[in-house]
Design an enzyme around this catalytic site. Structure first.
Site, PDB file in Angstrom:
ATOM      1  N   HIS A   1     103.520 -62.238   8.586  1.00 16.14           N
ATOM      2  CA  HIS A   1     103.393 -63.043   7.372  1.00 16.14           C
ATOM      3  C   HIS A   1     104.526 -64.045   7.169  1.00 16.14           C
ATOM      4  O   HIS A   1     104.313 -65.090   6.560  1.00 16.14           O
ATOM      5  CB  HIS A   1     103.293 -62.127   6.144  1.00 16.14           C
ATOM      6  CG  HIS A   1     101.938 -61.500   5.990  1.00 16.14           C
ATOM      7  ND1 HIS A   1     101.402 -60.661   6.928  1.00 16.14           N
ATOM      8  CD2 HIS A   1     101.017 -61.598   4.990  1.00 16.14           C
ATOM      9  CE1 HIS A   1     100.206 -60.258   6.519  1.00 16.14           C
ATOM     10  NE2 HIS A   1      99.945 -60.815   5.368  1.00 16.14           N
TER      11      HIS A   1
ATOM     12  N   HIS B   1     102.918 -67.464   6.563  1.00  9.56           N
ATOM     13  CA  HIS B   1     103.029 -68.153   5.273  1.00  9.56           C
ATOM     14  C   HIS B   1     103.734 -69.492   5.426  1.00  9.56           C
ATOM     15  O   HIS B   1     103.378 -70.474   4.766  1.00  9.56           O
ATOM     16  CB  HIS B   1     103.782 -67.276   4.274  1.00  9.56           C
ATOM     17  CG  HIS B   1     102.930 -66.214   3.648  1.00  9.56           C
ATOM     18  ND1 HIS B   1     103.446 -65.259   2.797  1.00  9.56           N
ATOM     19  CD2 HIS B   1     101.610 -65.961   3.741  1.00  9.56           C
ATOM     20  CE1 HIS B   1     102.472 -64.459   2.400  1.00  9.56           C
ATOM     21  NE2 HIS B   1     101.343 -64.866   2.962  1.00  9.56           N
TER      22      HIS B   1
ATOM     23  N   GLU C   1      94.000 -59.264   9.283  1.00  2.00           N
ATOM     24  CA  GLU C   1      94.705 -58.238   8.517  1.00  2.00           C
ATOM     25  C   GLU C   1      94.366 -56.840   9.027  1.00  2.00           C
ATOM     26  O   GLU C   1      95.185 -55.923   8.967  1.00  2.00           O
ATOM     27  CB  GLU C   1      94.363 -58.357   7.024  1.00  2.00           C
ATOM     28  CG  GLU C   1      94.979 -59.563   6.331  1.00  2.00           C
ATOM     29  CD  GLU C   1      96.480 -59.437   6.097  1.00  2.00           C
ATOM     30  OE1 GLU C   1      97.058 -58.368   6.403  1.00  2.00           O
ATOM     31  OE2 GLU C   1      97.090 -60.406   5.606  1.00  2.00           O
TER      32      GLU C   1
ATOM     33  N   HIS D   1      94.358 -67.935   5.709  1.00  2.00           N
ATOM     34  CA  HIS D   1      95.446 -66.960   5.667  1.00  2.00           C
ATOM     35  C   HIS D   1      95.453 -66.069   6.906  1.00  2.00           C
ATOM     36  O   HIS D   1      96.491 -65.869   7.540  1.00  2.00           O
ATOM     37  CB  HIS D   1      95.323 -66.102   4.408  1.00  2.00           C
ATOM     38  CG  HIS D   1      96.330 -65.000   4.339  1.00  2.00           C
ATOM     39  ND1 HIS D   1      97.679 -65.228   4.164  1.00  2.00           N
ATOM     40  CD2 HIS D   1      96.194 -63.651   4.467  1.00  2.00           C
ATOM     41  CE1 HIS D   1      98.335 -64.078   4.171  1.00  2.00           C
ATOM     42  NE2 HIS D   1      97.455 -63.103   4.353  1.00  2.00           N
TER      43      HIS D   1
ATOM     44  N   LYS E   1      99.736 -56.254  -5.800  1.00  2.00           N
ATOM     45  CA  LYS E   1     100.403 -57.556  -5.767  1.00  2.00           C
ATOM     46  C   LYS E   1      99.478 -58.583  -6.410  1.00  2.00           C
ATOM     47  O   LYS E   1      98.320 -58.711  -6.031  1.00  2.00           O
ATOM     48  CB  LYS E   1     100.715 -57.977  -4.339  1.00  2.00           C
ATOM     49  CG  LYS E   1     101.978 -57.387  -3.776  1.00  2.00           C
ATOM     50  CD  LYS E   1     102.289 -58.038  -2.437  1.00  2.00           C
ATOM     51  CE  LYS E   1     103.579 -57.509  -1.853  1.00  2.00           C
ATOM     52  NZ  LYS E   1     103.891 -58.160  -0.558  1.00  2.00           N
TER      53      LYS E   1
ATOM     54  N   LYS F   1      97.148 -48.574   3.677  1.00  2.00           N
ATOM     55  CA  LYS F   1      97.875 -49.366   2.685  1.00  2.00           C
ATOM     56  C   LYS F   1      98.121 -48.558   1.421  1.00  2.00           C
ATOM     57  O   LYS F   1      99.198 -48.635   0.818  1.00  2.00           O
ATOM     58  CB  LYS F   1      97.122 -50.657   2.345  1.00  2.00           C
ATOM     59  CG  LYS F   1      97.948 -51.541   1.395  1.00  2.00           C
ATOM     60  CD  LYS F   1      97.458 -52.961   1.316  1.00  2.00           C
ATOM     61  CE  LYS F   1      98.421 -53.791   0.467  1.00  2.00           C
ATOM     62  NZ  LYS F   1      97.984 -55.191   0.318  1.00  2.00           N
TER      63      LYS F   1
ATOM     64  N   ARG G   1     101.049 -59.066 -22.805  1.00  2.00           N
ATOM     65  CA  ARG G   1     102.016 -58.217 -22.097  1.00  2.00           C
ATOM     66  C   ARG G   1     101.359 -57.071 -21.332  1.00  2.00           C
ATOM     67  O   ARG G   1     102.004 -56.068 -21.028  1.00  2.00           O
ATOM     68  CB  ARG G   1     103.089 -57.671 -23.058  1.00  2.00           C
ATOM     69  CG  ARG G   1     103.936 -58.772 -23.705  1.00  2.00           C
ATOM     70  CD  ARG G   1     105.145 -58.191 -24.424  1.00  2.00           C
ATOM     71  NE  ARG G   1     105.936 -59.249 -24.997  1.00  2.00           N
ATOM     72  CZ  ARG G   1     105.802 -59.707 -26.237  1.00  2.00           C
ATOM     73  NH1 ARG G   1     104.881 -59.182 -27.034  1.00  2.00           N
ATOM     74  NH2 ARG G   1     106.570 -60.673 -26.686  1.00  2.00           N
TER      75      ARG G   1
ATOM     76  N   ASN H   1     104.298 -56.913   6.006  1.00  2.00           N
ATOM     77  CA  ASN H   1     104.454 -58.356   6.191  1.00  2.00           C
ATOM     78  C   ASN H   1     104.505 -58.760   7.660  1.00  2.00           C
ATOM     79  O   ASN H   1     104.884 -59.898   7.972  1.00  2.00           O
ATOM     80  CB  ASN H   1     105.722 -58.833   5.470  1.00  2.00           C
ATOM     81  CG  ASN H   1     105.614 -58.670   3.969  1.00  2.00           C
ATOM     82  OD1 ASN H   1     104.625 -59.041   3.370  1.00  2.00           O
ATOM     83  ND2 ASN H   1     106.640 -58.072   3.366  1.00  2.00           N
TER      84      ASN H   1
ATOM     85  N   ARG I   1     107.173 -50.836   2.269  1.00  2.00           N
ATOM     86  CA  ARG I   1     106.076 -51.768   2.063  1.00  2.00           C
ATOM     87  C   ARG I   1     106.338 -53.105   2.751  1.00  2.00           C
ATOM     88  O   ARG I   1     105.412 -53.867   3.032  1.00  2.00           O
ATOM     89  CB  ARG I   1     105.815 -51.973   0.568  1.00  2.00           C
ATOM     90  CG  ARG I   1     104.577 -52.832   0.309  1.00  2.00           C
ATOM     91  CD  ARG I   1     104.127 -52.833  -1.121  1.00  2.00           C
ATOM     92  NE  ARG I   1     102.917 -53.646  -1.264  1.00  2.00           N
ATOM     93  CZ  ARG I   1     102.191 -53.729  -2.367  1.00  2.00           C
ATOM     94  NH1 ARG I   1     102.536 -53.035  -3.436  1.00  2.00           N
ATOM     95  NH2 ARG I   1     101.123 -54.481  -2.400  1.00  2.00           N
TER      96      ARG I   1
ATOM     97  N   GLU J   1     107.825 -52.959  -3.163  1.00  2.00           N
ATOM     98  CA  GLU J   1     108.326 -53.556  -1.924  1.00  2.00           C
ATOM     99  C   GLU J   1     109.845 -53.536  -1.825  1.00  2.00           C
ATOM    100  O   GLU J   1     110.494 -54.522  -1.503  1.00  2.00           O
ATOM    101  CB  GLU J   1     107.808 -55.000  -1.797  1.00  2.00           C
ATOM    102  CG  GLU J   1     107.781 -55.507  -0.374  1.00  2.00           C
ATOM    103  CD  GLU J   1     107.104 -56.855  -0.244  1.00  2.00           C
ATOM    104  OE1 GLU J   1     106.262 -56.984   0.648  1.00  2.00           O
ATOM    105  OE2 GLU J   1     107.400 -57.769  -1.043  1.00  2.00           O
TER     106      GLU J   1
END
Length: 393
Positions: free
Chosen positions: A272, A276, A205, A289, A163, A251, A141, A269, A265, A261
């Site tokens: 993206h 994606h 990026e 990517h 992330k 960032k 956990r 994207n 945030r 997000e």
């Protein structure tokens, strides 16, 4: 039906740490000096890397501590010659970004009698840093995490911001958590070890961040496409250092305000949603990517123009800059050629977009722009999206 209700109140789940220390190193990478120094009372570490990174010359002294070196097998675990640390070596690349790989990290930690005090340390690109941090977040956990990004993409984006996750089936990053690292060790000299395709992928990026937050950086990148082939030239060293630090700083500022997000945030994207979907439809690993994001930024520019958000001149400026770095900007990406008619391909990509985890309804949300550093989040109709994907050919 009647019911009684009891409310349990508690603070939000802690995301592993309340702060991240980012260290910038100068000179040649030396993972042994960076990570294996310190006293005997250091907590146990579970180091995770891949077959490509473990074979780099700068890793020789580090891997020697675990009795391994070049040619180490994928999915192998090595115990340090002294102490409690272990080294997990996974296969390299997007095809290995699976829940099975994440669970193999967890299994190795359990076999080594890892505790919550154990520190999971990912040494590699975005695939390794994402999976290592995810494994740390679910181990008992929540253990602890440090990251050593070795690619430009992971330095400027993937390793920063918490992330974590892995792909599931043909969909990118569908399983994961928000779990920031306690420390991030950035050594820009690592980028000299990258294949050209990986370096180019990371630059996408950088361009994204410049479009969002730094007009001066975008102007410099626009004026210096030679940086694509010049990472080893002294004339580009100041710009490379500036772009890494600028991207990390921008960032970090966003993540401090919106870790999970829920608001700003989402701006990160840009490109993206399209990118994606392309990666998914082409087959994960077929399109890098960064290449997907660059193509996605071109599609976002066209969609921004179509919706009246930006001028044709601005959309053309963005696409011209992307082309100068040799990224694809056409409506149909070459990776999708032969997969049906233009309309079929457009609808396939749009279908993948609707499964994106960032969408909250049946509509598709996009990050679009009016200009450099002038960004909006909006939803677009299917017809407009299909049009910029080439369905009207």
């Amino acid at each position: 039906m009647n019911y009684e209700e009891k409310i349990i109140e508690y603070p939000p789940v802690h995301p592993g740490t309340d702060r991240t220390f980012i260290r910038f190193y100068e000179g040649e990478p030396n993972p042994k000096a960076m990570l294996l120094g310190g006293c005997d009372e250091m907590p146990q570490r579970v180091f995770v890397t891949d077959t490509t990174v473990s074979s780099l010359p700068c890793m020789d002294e580090f891997t020697a501590e675990f009795g391994t070196g070049k040619g180490a097998a994928a999915n192998s675990v090595h115990k340090r010659r002294s102490g409690k640390d272990i080294l997990v070596i996974l296969g390299a690349g997007e095809p290995f970004k699976t829940i099975e790989s994440v669970l193999s990290i967890v299994a190795a930690a359990l076999d080594a009698n890892g505790q919550r005090s154990t520190v999971f340390v990912g040494i590699g690109g975005g695939v390794i840093t994402d999976m290592t941090a995810f494994a740390a977040s679910i181990f008992k956990r929540g253990a602890r995490c440090e990251l050593v990004p070795t690619t430009l993409l992971s330095m400027v984006d993937a390793a920063v911001g918490g992330k974590t996750g892995c792909d599931f089936g043909s969909y990118k990053n569908m399983i994961g958590s928000f779990f920031p690292a306690q420390k991030i060790h950035i050594c820009p000299e690592f980028i000299k070890t990258l294949p050209q395709s990986e370096y180019r992928s990371g630059l996408a990026e950088v361009v994204k961040t410049a479009l969002l937050f730094s007009a001066p950086l975008f102007d410099k990148l626009e004026s210096n496409p030679g940086i694509l082939d010049g990472r080893g030239k002294s004339e580009f060293a100041p710009l490379i250092s500036e772009m890494i630090r600028t991207c990390v700083s921008e960032k970090a500022s966003v993540v401090e305000q919106d870790l999970t997000e829920k608001g700003m945030r989402m701006l990160l994207n840009l490109g993206h949603t399209f990118g994606h979907a392309l990666e998914t439809c082409a087959g994960l690993g077929k399109v890098a990517h960064g290449d997907g994001v660059a193509w996605g930024m071109a599609r976002a520019a066209d969609l921004s123009e179509r919706l009246g958000l930006c001028t044709k001149e601005y959309a053309e400026r963005v696409k011209r800059m992307l082309r100068s770095y040799t990224w694809e900007t056409s409506e149909i990406h070459p990776a999708m050629e032969g997969k049906g008619s233009a309309g079929d391909i457009a609808r396939t990509i749009f279908g993948a977009m609707k499964k994106d985890k960032k969408n909250s309804s049946s509509k598709v949300r996009f990050v679009l722009q009016r200009g450099v550093c002038d960004t909006v989040i909006t939803e677009a109709d299917e017809g407009d999206v299909l049009a910029v994907l080439g369905a009207e050919r």
